[in-house]
Scaffold this motif. Structure first.
Motif, short mmCIF file in Angstrom:
data_model
loop_
_atom_site.label_atom_id
_atom_site.label_comp_id
_atom_site.label_asym_id
_atom_site.label_seq_id
_atom_site.Cartn_x
_atom_site.Cartn_y
_atom_site.Cartn_z
N LEU A 159 0.83 -1.20 0.00
CA LEU A 159 0.00 0.00 0.00
C LEU A 159 0.87 1.26 0.00
O LEU A 159 0.64 2.18 -0.78
N VAL A 160 1.89 1.28 0.85
CA VAL A 160 2.80 2.43 0.92
C VAL A 160 3.51 2.60 -0.42
O VAL A 160 3.59 3.71 -0.96
N ILE A 161 4.01 1.51 -0.98
CA ILE A 161 4.72 1.58 -2.25
C ILE A 161 3.79 2.07 -3.36
O ILE A 161 4.17 2.93 -4.17
N HIS A 162 2.59 1.56 -3.40
CA HIS A 162 1.61 1.99 -4.41
C HIS A 162 1.36 3.49 -4.30
O HIS A 162 1.35 4.20 -5.31
N ASP A 163 1.14 3.97 -3.08
CA ASP A 163 0.87 5.41 -2.89
C ASP A 163 2.06 6.26 -3.31
O ASP A 163 1.90 7.31 -3.94
N GLU A 178 -2.36 10.60 3.95
CA GLU A 178 -2.03 11.95 3.48
C GLU A 178 -0.84 12.52 4.24
O GLU A 178 0.03 13.16 3.65
N GLY A 179 -0.79 12.29 5.54
CA GLY A 179 0.35 12.76 6.33
C GLY A 179 1.64 12.09 5.94
O GLY A 179 2.68 12.73 5.81
N LEU A 180 1.57 10.78 5.71
CA LEU A 180 2.76 10.05 5.27
C LEU A 180 3.26 10.59 3.95
O LEU A 180 4.45 10.88 3.78
N LEU A 181 2.35 10.74 2.98
CA LEU A 181 2.76 11.20 1.66
C LEU A 181 3.30 12.63 1.70
O LEU A 181 4.21 12.97 0.95
#
Length: 184
Positions: A47-51, A169-172
């Motif tokens: 999920l993280v990689i996709h985002d 959103e915060g991570l990105l």
């Protein structure tokens, strides 16, 4: 603790983090950013990689499922590419060696080399962000000793107000900050 002292402490922490972020080396324009995503759950890593891939075109992403694998990946990246990852996204709760152990190992490494900061780390966690009772370790504010380190609460975090950001959103937003610091 009063709101004023909490706000003052948060402002000091942000100022210190901004100072270190400005001192980070910028990748050469011809080189892609290198990310290491560390989480014991493959679905979270994906999920993280996709985002990240949705908005970063020039990035090489490595994965690890626990702290030992993460430290081994850092060594492989250095051997293969001749440089450190641009950024590590790290879970705290993992088998074998947890995120606190990874942070501790990388901090020992950069301090032993005489540097005042290491590879930027974004902690992505659904925990309190603290470990231990007597020798408490934390990823929050002035109790966090690794530099530069920011913390992002997963959506179900038990205390999202204590983190630097919350959710995807915060991570990105933090990923964009680290990856595009020289391209603004």
């Amino acid at each position: 603790m009063s709101n004023e002292s909490t706000d003052s402490e948060l402002e000091r922490d942000r100022a210190a983090r901004d100072h270190f972020l400005k001192a980070l080396p910028s990748p050469r324009e011809s080189e892609p950013d290198i990310l290491l995503v560390v989480d014991d759950l493959p679905e979270v890593r994906q999920l993280v990689i996709h985002d990240i891939r949705r908005f970063v075109s020039r990035v090489e992403i490595f994965e690890a499922g626990n702290g030992h694998e993460a430290l081994a990946q850092v060594k492989r990246i250095r051997l293969r590419l001749g440089r450190d990852p641009t950024l590590i996204i790290l879970d705290l709760q993992m088998p074998e060696l947890d995120g606190f152990g990874v942070i501790e190992a990388l901090e020992k490494e950069y301090r032993a080399a005489g540097r005042d900061q290491g590879i930027p780390i974004i902690v992505l966690s659904s925990t309190t962000g603290e470990k231990g009772h007597f020798l408490r370790r934390s990823v929050h504010g002035s109790r966090a000793t690794y530099v530069p380190l920011v913390s992002v609460a997963k959506e179900d975090c038990v205390a999202p107000a204590r983190y630097d950001a919350a959710g995807t959103e915060g991570l990105l937003a933090w990923v964009r900050h680290f990856l595009h610091r020289d391209r603004r």
